[in-house]
Structures are given as C-alpha cells and as structure tokens.
Design a protein around this motif. Structure first.
Motif, mmCIF file in Angstrom:
data_model
loop_
_atom_site.group_PDB
_atom_site.id
_atom_site.type_symbol
_atom_site.label_atom_id
_atom_site.label_comp_id
_atom_site.label_asym_id
_atom_site.label_seq_id
_atom_site.Cartn_x
_atom_site.Cartn_y
_atom_site.Cartn_z
ATOM 1 N N VAL A 79 0.825 -1.216 0.000
ATOM 2 C CA VAL A 79 0.000 0.000 0.000
ATOM 3 C C VAL A 79 0.861 1.269 0.000
ATOM 4 C CG1 VAL A 79 -0.230 0.173 2.511
ATOM 5 C CG2 VAL A 79 -2.058 1.067 1.028
ATOM 6 N N TYR A 186 -7.074 2.281 7.210
ATOM 7 C CA TYR A 186 -6.850 1.623 5.928
ATOM 8 C C TYR A 186 -8.095 0.855 5.499
ATOM 9 C CZ TYR A 186 -1.995 3.044 6.078
ATOM 10 O OH TYR A 186 -0.853 3.804 6.096
ATOM 11 N N GLU A 195 -7.357 0.254 -6.227
ATOM 12 C CA GLU A 195 -6.635 1.206 -5.393
ATOM 13 C C GLU A 195 -7.376 1.479 -4.089
ATOM 14 O OE1 GLU A 195 -5.105 4.688 -7.433
ATOM 15 O OE2 GLU A 195 -3.556 4.936 -5.906
ATOM 16 N N ARG A 197 -6.807 1.846 -0.883
ATOM 17 C CA ARG A 197 -5.775 2.060 0.133
ATOM 18 C C ARG A 197 -6.394 2.410 1.489
ATOM 19 N NH1 ARG A 197 -0.844 2.583 -2.829
ATOM 20 N NH2 ARG A 197 -1.310 3.034 -4.993
ATOM 21 N N TYR A 198 -7.235 3.430 1.491
ATOM 22 C CA TYR A 198 -7.781 3.929 2.752
ATOM 23 C C TYR A 198 -9.285 3.763 2.785
ATOM 24 C CZ TYR A 198 -3.160 5.866 2.663
ATOM 25 O OH TYR A 198 -1.803 5.982 2.579
ATOM 26 N N SER A 199 -9.846 3.716 3.991
ATOM 27 C CA SER A 199 -11.292 3.605 4.111
ATOM 28 C C SER A 199 -11.876 4.818 3.413
ATOM 29 C CB SER A 199 -11.706 3.557 5.580
ATOM 30 O OG SER A 199 -11.727 4.829 6.138
ATOM 31 N N ASP A 201 -11.816 4.931 0.042
ATOM 32 C CA ASP A 201 -11.348 4.779 -1.351
ATOM 33 C C ASP A 201 -12.326 3.900 -2.125
ATOM 34 O OD1 ASP A 201 -9.156 6.333 -1.086
ATOM 35 O OD2 ASP A 201 -7.696 4.710 -0.955
ATOM 36 N N GLY B 21 -11.735 8.593 8.286
ATOM 37 C CA GLY B 21 -11.446 8.013 6.979
ATOM 38 C C GLY B 21 -11.701 8.979 5.830
ATOM 39 N N GLN B 22 -12.733 9.763 5.929
ATOM 40 C CA GLN B 22 -13.118 10.589 4.783
ATOM 41 C C GLN B 22 -12.099 11.687 4.499
ATOM 42 O OE1 GLN B 22 -15.386 9.692 2.658
ATOM 43 N NE2 GLN B 22 -15.706 7.944 4.018
ATOM 44 N N ALA B 24 -8.980 11.579 4.819
ATOM 45 C CA ALA B 24 -7.807 11.026 4.157
ATOM 46 C C ALA B 24 -8.085 10.693 2.700
ATOM 47 C CB ALA B 24 -7.337 9.782 4.902
ATOM 48 N N ALA B 25 -9.338 10.510 2.343
ATOM 49 C CA ALA B 25 -9.651 9.999 1.009
ATOM 50 C C ALA B 25 -9.645 11.090 -0.064
ATOM 51 C CB ALA B 25 -11.012 9.304 1.034
ATOM 52 N N GLN B 62 -0.171 11.440 1.773
ATOM 53 C CA GLN B 62 0.126 10.912 0.456
ATOM 54 C C GLN B 62 0.253 12.113 -0.479
ATOM 55 O OE1 GLN B 62 -2.790 8.075 -0.847
ATOM 56 N NE2 GLN B 62 -1.396 7.070 -2.254
ATOM 57 N N HIS B 76 4.251 8.270 -0.043
ATOM 58 C CA HIS B 76 3.886 8.645 1.324
ATOM 59 C C HIS B 76 5.050 9.386 1.973
ATOM 60 C CE1 HIS B 76 1.016 5.361 0.604
ATOM 61 N NE2 HIS B 76 0.271 5.949 1.508
ATOM 62 N N ARG B 118 -3.201 14.221 0.126
ATOM 63 C CA ARG B 118 -4.363 13.806 0.907
ATOM 64 C C ARG B 118 -3.876 13.228 2.224
ATOM 65 N NH1 ARG B 118 -7.401 8.434 -1.208
ATOM 66 N NH2 ARG B 118 -5.620 7.040 -1.371
#
Lengths: 201, 251
Positions: A79, A186, A195, A197-199, A201, B21-22, B24-25, B62, B76, B118
């Motif tokens: 990842v 993740y 892809e 990678r993260y929750s 995505d 989570g959001q 980061a996305a 990222q 990263h 992000r």
C-alpha cells in the motif's frame, strides 16, 4: 487533471502489470512491519484455525511440512506504493486448512492474527480458491524473520499488509472486523487494482 | 458468533487515535510556498493547503504529481511540521537516487508550483502529546519525530520527551539548528571534536531507560529497516515493553 509543472515521471514504469499508483521496486523488498521483529523458532511456531468452523484445528511446523505444498509465482503490491514482480513463494494453500476445519455456512470473513498480536481482516472468499497460502519459503529459502518467518500468510492479490507476518491463526467469523491497519484508517479489503488504500477509497 | 475477536497475544501496537477516513480519502491542491535546504541531500518544502484537516505529530500524508500526459506518481511522506492553524504543512524529503517524486521536488520545484496531497493518514505512529515520548530516528527518519519535538515546544508540554537522532555527520544532521536539550545526536562517520563517532548503542539508551518516567516511555522508532531493527533490539534489551515500541520503516 491537476498537472504538476515540469513533471514527466517515468512512463515506462507505468506497465500493464502495475496496479494504479504503484511503482516497480525492482529487486528491493522493503520491510515495513510496525512492531519489533520477533524471533520465533520453527519448533515454537503453530498455526490455528477456529471460530465458526465444524472442527477447529492446530498445526505445528512438522505437521504443516507434511501437508501438500504448492507455489505462488507472481507479483506483490504494498500500500505504500511499491510492487515487486516475479516473486516466488512456497507453502501450503489455505484451502487445505479450511477443508480440514469446515467453515460454517454462515461464515463470511476471517481475522488473521500473528504471534505478535498483529491482525488483518479478510473476506473468506479472498482466502479460498487457491489464492492464499501459509508461506514457508521465498525463492527456495526459509522465510527470513523480518519478512514474517518462519511462516506468514500470503494473499498476493490484495495489498500486502493483509499477508500477516508470523501468522498464528485465522478466526473465522460471520461478520467483518477491522484489523490493525484497518482500525488505523486503511481499507477493509485492500484490492490494489481498485486502489483501495484507505477507508473511503 | 458475534463476540469481538481478541488476539490471543497482547496487541503489539494499538493505534493511538481514531482516524477520520473521509478526510484522508480526498485529494487537495497544495501549493509550494517555501523551500529550505536542510542538508546536502535533504530539503524542507512548505506547502499551502488551505483546507488541511489538521494532523497529529507522527502522521503522514500521500503526495501526488501528475504529468501532462496524465501519468501520476504518488508517495507517502511524514509530516515534519507541528499541527497549527496556519493552513500550511511541511515535508522534508531526501533526494532519493532515481526517485521520480523526490527528484522533481529537488530539481524542479519552486514556490507557486502545485501538487496534490491527501491525509493525514494512519494513527499508528501518532503522538498526541499525552504520554512520555522516547524518540529514536536516523537520517530522514527524524522527520515525523521532529513534528513531535516541535509540538512539544509549541504547546509548552511538560510531559517528558527525548530524542536520539543518528546521522552520518554534523552536516547531514537534519534540523541541526533546531535541536535543544531534549536531543542527543549520534554521529556514525564523523563528529565534532570531542564527540565520539559510532553507532547508536545501549549506552545512549541506558540513562533514559534506567530511570523511566513514572508511566514509562512510549518509544517511537523511525528510519531504514536496518536501523529500526537495531534500535528496536536495543530498546527491548533495555527493558522497554514490545507493545510500547512503534516502528516506522522507510519503504
């Protein structure tokens, strides 16, 4: 598209075998474990499958060595961005263990756990059908400790954090339960080709 | 079966914080605001990210570059700056041999250029500033640890924090001018007169682990795999519990 001035990159690295956002690490095989590398002797290693199964099972090193061995030759994807082409692992297909313990009809997921306490969650469907192994060797040599030796889970079609090092067991569940990295943001499944990678995505 | 799964062994390294989570996305535009040389190989890039959601020291992001033909490269990187409300974040990058992203930053980037970021990503290596922190880094592994040192200073935290940082020589020591009494540099190739040359050793850790704070240390190790293996073994040998050692390795 948000073009970066002056950036051309290396389009030759954007090959057909490379999932989106990955690069070819060449011969490098980075080690990214988050915990102290444990020293586990093969004689002290065991692998257990329990939870929602007809007959929980535990295997030690010698017993696993007597099971039918098979090989994975192909690519792995981390990842963090690197992919490694043409890896060669050998070990025992998870189908062999799952056929022995017989998961219930209600079983949908598994938590893989390591002798360090590391965990990773996986859909049961990703662990069956000849796509997942307990890997004991890499390139014909015993798996080095920093790469999860004496034995690690190998699920090469998902990001490699799912392939838990120092594998201790699988708990079969009827629901999904986030593992170590999944609790840290993740993705629950981690398919590199999508892809994930993260929750989110 | 509906009970929660509990690993049979102690969970090695529980995450320190819940992660949104959001946040980061979503990719956001980041504009290069300033470039500062740190060492011959490393430079700090200050990025304006007006809608940055905030981070904790130790988290990473990222970063993505896009070529005119649509080709993208992403990596990263640890965040070097302490959390603040400035709408800016900093990353410190080594110029990696043949590295397409660090190479662009070191040879092409100038103020005003736009990239995408992000994050922040992952709570595992985060330090909220709550528990005593024993930080051990080598090379650019000092970057996430520096975010912790800066946070500690800016907030005038009283919780103990110590940094052991390994570099080949004084001129390759990133952030050399910023370190204070909390930091002990270790030089592996050449050192100022009177300072020993050599690898990080048990003797560097002994004064810290022999008399730990009342609640013990949370140890954070960052660097190459070889350094991380070495430093974590020293910590374990010095009595630091394995489930209070967090390791971030390059790769």
């Amino acid at each position: 598209m948000n073009v970066t001035r002056g950036f051309t990159g290396r389009p030759s690295m954007d090959g057909p075998g490379l999932p989106p956002g990955q690069y070819d690490a060449g011969d490098a095989w980075p080690v990214l474990s988050a915990e102290v590398t444990p020293g586990i002797a093969p004689a002290d290693w065991t692998f257990r499958v329990d939870g929602l199964v007809a007959e929980p099972g535990t295997w030690d090193w010698e017993q696993v060595g007597r099971l039918p061995q098979s090989e994975y030759a192909g690519d792995i994807h981390c990842v963090t961005g690197w992919s490694r082409f043409g890896t060669r692992f050998s070990g025992v297909s998870l189908d062999v263990f799952l056929d022995a313990v017989r998961p219930d009809a209600a079983a949908t997921h598994a938590v893989a756990y390591a002798h360090t306490g590391y965990t990773a969650n996986l859909p049961l469907a990703d662990l069956t059908g000849g796509r997942a192994w307990i890997a004991l060797a890499h390139d014909g040599e015993p798996l080095p400790a920093e790469h999860g030796g004496p034995a690690r889970l190998l699920v090469p079609h998902l990001y490699f954090w799912k392939s838990a090092k120092w594998i201790a067991g699988l708990r079969i569940l009827d629901h999904d339960e986030p593992g170590f990295w999944e609790q840290n943001g993740y993705h629950a499944r981690g398919n590199p080709w999508q892809e994930q990678r993260y929750s989110g995505d | 079966m509906t009970e929660t799964f509990v690993p049979p062994t102690r969970f090695a390294v529980p995450g320190r914080i819940a992660v949104a989570g959001q946040a980061a996305a979503a990719w956001q535009t980041a504009t290069v605001a300033e470039i500062r040389r740190e060492t011959p190989r490393a430079a700090t890039f200050r990025l304006a990210v007006p809608a940055w959601a905030g981070h904790l020291p130790g988290q990473h992001l990222q970063l993505r570059l896009t070529a005119a033909d649509g080709y993208t490269a992403q990596r990263h990187y640890s965040i070097a700056s302490a959390p603040d409300a400035s709408g800016h974040i900093e990353v410190t990058l080594d110029h990696v041999e043949g590295g397409e992203v660090s190479g662009w930053f070191h040879t092409a980037a100038r103020p005003g250029d736009r990239v995408e970021v992000r994050g922040p990503v992952s709570g595992f290596f985060a330090w909220p500033g709550d528990r005593p922190a024993l930080l051990i880094g080598a090379g650019s592994g000092v970057v996430p640890l520096m975010s912790m040192v800066r946070h500690h200073r800016r907030r005038r935290l009283t919780v103990p924090l110590r940094l052991l940082v390994s570099a080949r020589s004084p001129r390759e020591l990133i952030y050399a001018q910023e370190f204070g009494a909390e930091t002990t540099p270790v030089f592996t190739r050449s050192a100022p007169p009177g300072t020993p040359v050599g690898r990080l050793a048990a003797a560097h850790l002994a004064p810290l682990t022999a008399e730990p704070p009342a609640d013990g240390w949370e140890a954070y190790v960052c660097g190459s795999n070889a350094f991380a293996e070495h430093a974590s073994r020293l910590l374990v040998a010095a009595g630091q519990p394995v489930d209070r050692i967090r390791i971030e390795r390059f790769g």
